[in-house]
Motif scaffolding. Sequence first.
Motif, short mmCIF file in Angstrom:
data_model
loop_
_atom_site.label_atom_id
_atom_site.label_comp_id
_atom_site.label_asym_id
_atom_site.label_seq_id
_atom_site.Cartn_x
_atom_site.Cartn_y
_atom_site.Cartn_z
N ALA A 100 -16.23 -3.00 -49.27
CA ALA A 100 -16.74 -4.36 -49.09
C ALA A 100 -16.03 -5.10 -47.97
O ALA A 100 -16.40 -6.24 -47.66
N GLY A 101 -15.03 -4.49 -47.35
CA GLY A 101 -14.35 -5.10 -46.22
C GLY A 101 -13.05 -5.78 -46.56
O GLY A 101 -12.45 -6.45 -45.71
N ASN A 102 -12.59 -5.63 -47.80
CA ASN A 102 -11.32 -6.20 -48.21
C ASN A 102 -10.16 -5.27 -47.88
O ASN A 102 -10.34 -4.06 -47.73
N ALA A 103 -8.97 -5.82 -47.83
CA ALA A 103 -7.76 -5.03 -47.96
C ALA A 103 -7.36 -5.07 -49.43
O ALA A 103 -7.84 -5.91 -50.20
N VAL A 104 -6.51 -4.15 -49.83
CA VAL A 104 -6.10 -4.04 -51.23
C VAL A 104 -4.58 -3.91 -51.31
O VAL A 104 -3.97 -3.16 -50.55
N VAL A 105 -4.00 -4.66 -52.25
CA VAL A 105 -2.61 -4.43 -52.65
C VAL A 105 -2.67 -3.89 -54.07
O VAL A 105 -3.15 -4.56 -54.99
N LEU A 106 -2.21 -2.66 -54.23
CA LEU A 106 -2.35 -1.93 -55.49
C LEU A 106 -0.98 -1.71 -56.13
O LEU A 106 -0.05 -1.28 -55.47
#
Length: 534
Positions: A191-197
């Motif tokens: 969807a075009g997000n970055a992720v902090v996991l």
Amino acid sequence: MTDLLPSDTSSSALPQSTPPHVIAPGLAGRLARRAITSPGAQTYDCVTPLTGGVLGSLPQSTVSDVETAYKAARIAQSRWAGLPPERRVVFLRRLHDLVLDQQTELMDLIQLESGKTRVQAFEEVLDVAGVSRHYARKGPSYLATHRRLGALPLLSQSRELRHPKGVVGIVAPWNYPLSMSITDALPALVAGNAVVLRPDNRSALTALRAIELIDRAGLPEGVLQVVLGDGPAVGNAVLERADYVMFTGSTATGRTVAARAGERLVGASLELGGKNPMYVADDADVEAAAECAVRAMFSSAGQLCISIERLILHERVADEFLKVFVPRVKAMKLGADLDWGNDMGSLISAEQLAKVTEHVDDAVAHGATVLAGGKARPDLGPYFYEPTVLDGVQESMQVCRNETFGPVVSVYRVSSDAEAIAMANDTEYGLNASVWTRDTARGRRIGNRIRCGTVNVNEGYAAAWASNGAPMGGMKQSGLGRRHGAEGIQKYTESQNVTVQHGPGFAIPKGISQKTWARAMTAGLKVMKKAGLS
């Protein structure tokens, strides 16, 4: 496999005397390099529930490390969001193949970290491949700009666009080390997000190995940030800085997560607890239902949010079903080896074993009957507990309404479909349900009345779970939001309406009184209604 076990062994050829907690020296250190941690960080010992042996040590992140991760993610996100969805999905196609190609190593890690059996570890491989394939194929269409009906036909031209939220914070659970660690991140990234996991420490080795594969698949550097640590400090820090929150865990913790997200006016998706029912109707195929019940109740030792914990039997088939089902449960093969053939593995920890034991002992003390199982098996491993079937469970017993999250199922009898539906709905939870009947139309009618996010007819949980084009999630206290399908990716976006107005629009033409204009608009609305325009 190449780098998990010692070079002179393979997972399928481990001698029975070899403890299944040996991994290649240095593996944990190599994997840990993918996480954001500070020099001299405290460490966490990864322990396999199969034997209690230490798999390796991982450095722990701090709140400051979380801030660093978010700064890097925001920089990378702006570039990533500038790519069209058709380019963003390319890494998913590669990941699909990498996960299937590396499945032996991944299954070893899954088993070592979670204690589940080989076939149940393979379910996670299938899930990641299925989610990757689905969003690689359908992601661009889910995110596409769509024309919408404007206020005035032809003159008002509306377009619905979808923009990424920004940086999504994900706190993943331990019970599905591969699947739950990364499958929520995949649509967020598309969807075009970055992720902090933040994967759970107990499943971090598998998660880090999966993230290595995501990197190999071509995801740009910085878009997926990883931190390691506990929930109260590091997990909360991840969620409190996110533009959108994704959490899987207990209902109690989920309430807190939702409240904090609400205070910041950011969206949240939560998959929480369940007390899931299976109803066997009077016309059900008893043999098929009993075979599936074993899988639906005891996969991953019952440590599955959508696992069945309540068995509702129509009184006409109750005795017949139990005569088939109970022997199957008693015949289940339990084991700790990293090979195919076992039916059930271990619980994850001493705490989980204590909870299961407490629920069973409390039920027995208050009059319940143990039809199968009912005791721990320390001869197999420190946290093994037999698959257990309880009859005569009453309201006063802890196991009646509280989620056990272990290999325990309670038996109830009803005289009608209506009574079964009422019993299935008589819970604060609403995650998953199963209905068994030879009449699929009847099954759909019953399923439509059960207040659960997913209902499987003539299956336990796998059919609905693996239908990646359809939504999956909870009602009532089982959560908010959905994963899978259109909702599973669109929740990570902000919808925007851009409408271009042509012609005079809504301005009152010169020389026309307000009253005359109102009459003309009224007539126009009536014409639009007759023409079927909304």
